[in-house]
Design a protein around this motif. Structure first.
Motif, PDB file in Angstrom:
ATOM      1  N   ILE A   1      37.157  31.612  20.870  1.00  0.00           N
ATOM      2  CA  ILE A   1      37.607  32.902  21.406  1.00  0.00           C
ATOM      3  C   ILE A   1      38.486  33.575  20.364  1.00  0.00           C
ATOM      4  O   ILE A   1      39.306  32.919  19.710  1.00  0.00           O
ATOM      5  CB  ILE A   1      38.358  32.740  22.759  1.00  0.00           C
ATOM      6  N   TYR A   2      38.270  34.889  20.169  1.00  0.00           N
ATOM      7  CA  TYR A   2      39.149  35.699  19.326  1.00  0.00           C
ATOM      8  C   TYR A   2      39.899  36.640  20.249  1.00  0.00           C
ATOM      9  O   TYR A   2      39.294  37.275  21.127  1.00  0.00           O
ATOM     10  CB  TYR A   2      38.323  36.481  18.296  1.00  0.00           C
ATOM     11  N   PRO A   3      41.203  36.720  20.077  1.00  0.00           N
ATOM     12  CA  PRO A   3      41.996  37.468  21.054  1.00  0.00           C
ATOM     13  C   PRO A   3      41.753  38.976  21.004  1.00  0.00           C
ATOM     14  O   PRO A   3      41.321  39.508  19.974  1.00  0.00           O
ATOM     15  CB  PRO A   3      43.430  37.145  20.644  1.00  0.00           C
ATOM     16  N   ALA A   4      42.052  39.639  22.099  1.00  0.00           N
ATOM     17  CA  ALA A   4      41.999  41.106  22.143  1.00  0.00           C
ATOM     18  C   ALA A   4      43.159  41.656  21.303  1.00  0.00           C
ATOM     19  O   ALA A   4      44.159  40.961  21.095  1.00  0.00           O
ATOM     20  CB  ALA A   4      42.176  41.559  23.591  1.00  0.00           C
ATOM     21  N   LYS A   5      43.018  42.913  20.827  1.00  0.00           N
ATOM     22  CA  LYS A   5      44.182  43.557  20.168  1.00  0.00           C
ATOM     23  C   LYS A   5      45.225  43.799  21.247  1.00  0.00           C
ATOM     24  O   LYS A   5      46.395  43.549  21.084  1.00  0.00           O
ATOM     25  CB  LYS A   5      43.751  44.882  19.531  1.00  0.00           C
ATOM     26  N   GLN A   6      44.755  44.322  22.372  1.00  0.00           N
ATOM     27  CA  GLN A   6      45.597  44.485  23.567  1.00  0.00           C
ATOM     28  C   GLN A   6      44.686  44.189  24.764  1.00  0.00           C
ATOM     29  O   GLN A   6      43.604  44.781  24.879  1.00  0.00           O
ATOM     30  CB  GLN A   6      46.143  45.919  23.633  1.00  0.00           C
ATOM     31  N   LEU A   7      45.093  43.277  25.636  1.00  0.00           N
ATOM     32  CA  LEU A   7      44.261  42.947  26.801  1.00  0.00           C
ATOM     33  C   LEU A   7      44.085  44.172  27.693  1.00  0.00           C
ATOM     34  O   LEU A   7      45.051  44.906  27.941  1.00  0.00           O
ATOM     35  CB  LEU A   7      44.907  41.812  27.603  1.00  0.00           C
ATOM     36  N   LYS A   8      42.837  44.367  28.158  1.00  0.00           N
ATOM     37  CA  LYS A   8      42.572  45.511  29.053  1.00  0.00           C
ATOM     38  C   LYS A   8      42.420  45.039  30.494  1.00  0.00           C
ATOM     39  O   LYS A   8      42.148  43.857  30.739  1.00  0.00           O
ATOM     40  CB  LYS A   8      41.263  46.185  28.625  1.00  0.00           C
ATOM     41  N   GLU A   9      42.537  45.963  31.414  1.00  0.00           N
ATOM     42  CA  GLU A   9      42.413  45.603  32.833  1.00  0.00           C
ATOM     43  C   GLU A   9      40.988  45.146  33.154  1.00  0.00           C
ATOM     44  O   GLU A   9      40.059  45.426  32.408  1.00  0.00           O
ATOM     45  CB  GLU A   9      42.802  46.790  33.731  1.00  0.00           C
ATOM     46  N   VAL A  10      40.850  44.479  34.303  1.00  0.00           N
ATOM     47  CA  VAL A  10      39.545  43.940  34.694  1.00  0.00           C
ATOM     48  C   VAL A  10      39.426  44.015  36.210  1.00  0.00           C
ATOM     49  O   VAL A  10      40.432  43.940  36.914  1.00  0.00           O
ATOM     50  CB  VAL A  10      39.428  42.471  34.201  1.00  0.00           C
ATOM     51  N   ASN A  11      38.205  44.205  36.705  1.00  0.00           N
ATOM     52  CA  ASN A  11      37.974  44.146  38.147  1.00  0.00           C
ATOM     53  C   ASN A  11      37.067  42.968  38.449  1.00  0.00           C
ATOM     54  O   ASN A  11      36.036  42.799  37.801  1.00  0.00           O
ATOM     55  CB  ASN A  11      37.347  45.447  38.657  1.00  0.00           C
ATOM     56  N   ILE A  12      37.478  42.192  39.434  1.00  0.00           N
ATOM     57  CA  ILE A  12      36.746  40.951  39.724  1.00  0.00           C
ATOM     58  C   ILE A  12      36.529  40.818  41.223  1.00  0.00           C
ATOM     59  O   ILE A  12      37.441  41.076  42.010  1.00  0.00           O
ATOM     60  CB  ILE A  12      37.564  39.738  39.209  1.00  0.00           C
ATOM     61  N   VAL A  13      35.312  40.411  41.594  1.00  0.00           N
ATOM     62  CA  VAL A  13      35.031  40.039  42.976  1.00  0.00           C
ATOM     63  C   VAL A  13      34.456  38.621  42.915  1.00  0.00           C
ATOM     64  O   VAL A  13      33.472  38.392  42.211  1.00  0.00           O
ATOM     65  CB  VAL A  13      33.988  40.991  43.616  1.00  0.00           C
ATOM     66  N   THR A  14      35.067  37.675  43.599  1.00  0.00           N
ATOM     67  CA  THR A  14      34.548  36.309  43.519  1.00  0.00           C
ATOM     68  C   THR A  14      33.256  36.194  44.322  1.00  0.00           C
ATOM     69  O   THR A  14      33.061  36.883  45.333  1.00  0.00           O
ATOM     70  CB  THR A  14      35.556  35.268  44.054  1.00  0.00           C
ATOM     71  N   ALA A  15      32.379  35.335  43.853  1.00  0.00           N
ATOM     72  CA  ALA A  15      31.086  35.157  44.519  1.00  0.00           C
ATOM     73  C   ALA A  15      30.558  33.767  44.195  1.00  0.00           C
ATOM     74  O   ALA A  15      31.082  33.072  43.329  1.00  0.00           O
ATOM     75  CB  ALA A  15      30.098  36.214  44.034  1.00  0.00           C
ATOM     76  N   GLU A  16      29.481  33.405  44.873  1.00  0.00           N
ATOM     77  CA  GLU A  16      28.849  32.128  44.584  1.00  0.00           C
ATOM     78  C   GLU A  16      28.146  32.221  43.227  1.00  0.00           C
ATOM     79  O   GLU A  16      27.831  33.320  42.773  1.00  0.00           O
ATOM     80  CB  GLU A  16      27.807  31.796  45.667  1.00  0.00           C
ATOM     81  N   TYR A  17      27.879  31.085  42.605  1.00  0.00           N
ATOM     82  CA  TYR A  17      27.190  31.050  41.325  1.00  0.00           C
ATOM     83  C   TYR A  17      25.819  31.731  41.463  1.00  0.00           C
ATOM     84  O   TYR A  17      25.154  31.534  42.461  1.00  0.00           O
ATOM     85  CB  TYR A  17      26.987  29.581  40.903  1.00  0.00           C
ATOM     86  N   PRO A  18      25.400  32.551  40.535  1.00  0.00           N
ATOM     87  CA  PRO A  18      25.977  32.784  39.216  1.00  0.00           C
ATOM     88  C   PRO A  18      27.025  33.896  39.177  1.00  0.00           C
ATOM     89  O   PRO A  18      27.320  34.415  38.095  1.00  0.00           O
ATOM     90  CB  PRO A  18      24.758  33.166  38.378  1.00  0.00           C
ATOM     91  N   GLY A  19      27.595  34.243  40.315  1.00  0.00           N
ATOM     92  CA  GLY A  19      28.654  35.263  40.338  1.00  0.00           C
ATOM     93  C   GLY A  19      29.957  34.711  39.768  1.00  0.00           C
ATOM     94  O   GLY A  19      30.015  33.578  39.293  1.00  0.00           O
ATOM     95  N   PHE A  20      31.004  35.499  39.863  1.00  0.00           N
ATOM     96  CA  PHE A  20      32.298  35.087  39.290  1.00  0.00           C
ATOM     97  C   PHE A  20      32.933  33.996  40.165  1.00  0.00           C
ATOM     98  O   PHE A  20      33.149  34.204  41.366  1.00  0.00           O
ATOM     99  CB  PHE A  20      33.246  36.292  39.174  1.00  0.00           C
ATOM    100  N   PRO A  21      33.265  32.839  39.580  1.00  0.00           N
ATOM    101  CA  PRO A  21      33.733  31.709  40.407  1.00  0.00           C
ATOM    102  C   PRO A  21      35.126  31.898  41.003  1.00  0.00           C
ATOM    103  O   PRO A  21      36.068  32.281  40.300  1.00  0.00           O
ATOM    104  CB  PRO A  21      33.746  30.522  39.426  1.00  0.00           C
ATOM    105  N   THR A  22      35.239  31.587  42.286  1.00  0.00           N
ATOM    106  CA  THR A  22      36.556  31.601  42.939  1.00  0.00           C
ATOM    107  C   THR A  22      37.520  30.649  42.224  1.00  0.00           C
ATOM    108  O   THR A  22      38.722  30.882  42.187  1.00  0.00           O
ATOM    109  CB  THR A  22      36.430  31.228  44.434  1.00  0.00           C
ATOM    110  N   ASP A  23      36.970  29.594  41.620  1.00  0.00           N
ATOM    111  CA  ASP A  23      37.832  28.626  40.921  1.00  0.00           C
ATOM    112  C   ASP A  23      38.420  29.175  39.621  1.00  0.00           C
ATOM    113  O   ASP A  23      39.203  28.484  38.966  1.00  0.00           O
ATOM    114  CB  ASP A  23      37.050  27.330  40.632  1.00  0.00           C
TER     115      ASP A  23
END
Ligand code: EPZ
Length: 424
Positions: free
Chosen positions: A287-309
């Motif tokens: 991983i290479y870091p961001a210059k400045q971290l940007k905001e993100v929108n996330i909705v958890t879902a079952e795989y292959p969606g974004f993991p609640t874990d």
């Protein structure tokens, strides 16, 4: 009781190996109960939850021999009890995974009800309804599920109302020794399920639809099954995601080896959105870091969606992004226990229903905080790595349940982290 002391604000660097996945290893261990011989497993993570399940199956009569600290041989020829006792099940919900294999192999079993936990109520109604559809008589008495299927389980068409990882695993194992074909509709598709299917297939069980939401399993008709090959546990996608977040939140470049990239794609995508970059080669990711971290929108879902874990860890990273992030938790009703603790570290997070609004702050500051569940605890570790000053995290037994050698790996990455004893 142990606690972790972290002096934050240091850049991380270097390379670590990702361990085997706890959540894949647990059903693999439970499935050895289907065997009336010896099963071999390697790449086991060295974490408390694995030891707890091994202890449970030892109580049932299995003989567990360690080959090295990540490999075991389990002899399940002489199972002497089919009662999974409260003392163990209450420590770890995943113990419910012995229900399907015990019932299908022995025609009866008793498993303590796991009860709720910090992240929500977590009922097992869908496991039980599916086993009933396969011919089991189920009674709940004295805090135990008593299941009986004197003439064995029969294949059935199971439609899960909701996607359930543990439910799919229990029914897969139950179906593998049932008579006839079981169809599971709305099955979970997590990599852990795929590993379990492949393990059962290696024993000659026919399974169609592996990796899809419709599984067809032709059972052995009551014959115990043999696992001829060593089962090698897949890499832990949540551990990998957590360390990528460690790189992101400390603006550092680190490399992870022994990763399955496909399994962490949604994590990579969200970190790309936040401004991080990656170099990927086979099973290695930098991983290479961001210059400045940007905001993100996330909705958890079952795989292959974004993991609640991974939800708690992203909340920590988003707390120092440059805009407001929104994280919606769709799987568990109470998985926001980390919010108040992150706010103690200086984050500005607001909860409304099952959505958290994470307002940006310039910096996090070290404080005393309390771990509440496994992933919430890892979010506190991440925030502490980025915070100025010293953070002490208490109740870290949660971390020990699921992160293999967390301090060792973070130290290798140059973090200033130490485990201390209370009053020392
Ligand atoms: C597994 O839990 C994981 N545990 C969890 O990881 C993970 O968060 C979860 O799947 C979701 O991905 C293991 O693999 C050991 P579910 P599981 O059955 O199987 C509801 C971690 O941090 N439900 O998929 O228990 C349930 O309440 C842990 O490593 C019912 O209503 O999760 C939840 O809202 C925490 N009735 C949803 O379904 C049921 O009979 C999904 O739960 C079963 C589940």
């Amino acid at each position: 009781m142990d606690y972790l002391e972290i002096n934050g604000g240091r850049k991380l660097s270097g390379k670590i190996d990702i361990s085997g996945a706890k959540n894949a290893a647990l059903p693999v261990i439970a499935a050895t109960l289907l065997n009336d011989g010896i099963s071999k497993i390697d790449n086991l993570p060295n974490v408390v939850d694995i030891k707890t399940l091994l202890k449970l199956i030892e109580i049932l009569g299995a003989k567990v021999s360690w080959i090295n600290q990540n490999a075991v041989e389990i002899d399940t020829t002489n199972i002497t009890s089919t009662r999974a006792v409260y003392e163990i099940v209450s420590k770890m919900r995943a113990s419910i995974l012995v229900l399907g294999p015990l019932l299908t192999r022995f025609g009866e079993c008793e498993v303590s009800l796991p009860g709720g936990c910090a992240i929500g109520q977590r009922p097992i109604d869908m496991h039980l309804k599916a086993l009933e559809a396969m011919g089991a008589d189920i009674e709940i008495k004295g805090g135990y599920v008593r299941a009986v299927a004197k003439n064995g389980l029969k294949g059935a068409r199971i439609i899960f109302d909701k996607i359930t990882v543990g439910g799919t695993e229990n029914i897969l194992m139950a179906a593998s020794m049932a008579k006839g074909v079981t169809e599971i509709i709305n099955a979970a598709r997590e990599p852990e399920i795929v590993q379990l299917c492949e393990m059962l297939q290696s024993a000659g069980i026919e399974i169609e639809g592996v990796g899809s939401s419709r599984l067809l399993i032709r059972g052995s008709g009551g014959e115990a099954i043999k696992f001829p090959k060593t089962i090698s546990v897949i890499p832990d996608r949540i551990e990998a995601g957590t360390y990528l977040c460690a790189g992101a939140i400390t603006y550092s470049s680190i490399t992870l080896e022994r990763v399955n990239i496909e399994h962490i794609q949604t994590t990579i995508d969200k970190l790309l959105t936040m401004g991080c970059d990656f170099n990927i080669k086979d099973e290695s990711i930098t991983i290479y870091p961001a210059k400045q971290l940007k905001e993100v929108n996330i909705v958890t879902a079952e795989y292959p969606g974004f993991p609640t874990d991974m939800q708690a860890q992203f909340m920590a990273v988003a707390s120092i992004a440059d805009g407001e992030s929104l994280i919606e938790e769709r799987l568990f009703e109470n998985r926001f226990m980390h919010v108040s603790e992150l706010n103690r570290l200086g984050a500005d997070i607001w909860l409304k229903g099952n959505t958290a609004a994470i307002r940006p702050v310039d910096k996090l500051y070290g404080a005393d905080v309390m771990a509440t569940d496994l992933r919430a605890s890892s979010a506190l570790v991440l925030a502490a790595l980025a915070a100025q000053g010293t953070t002490r995290i208490r109740r870290i037994y949660h971390l020990d349940r699921g992160y293999d050698n967390l301090e060792g790996k973070l130290k290798k990455l140059n973090a200033d982290i130490i485990r201390k004893k209370e009053n020392s």
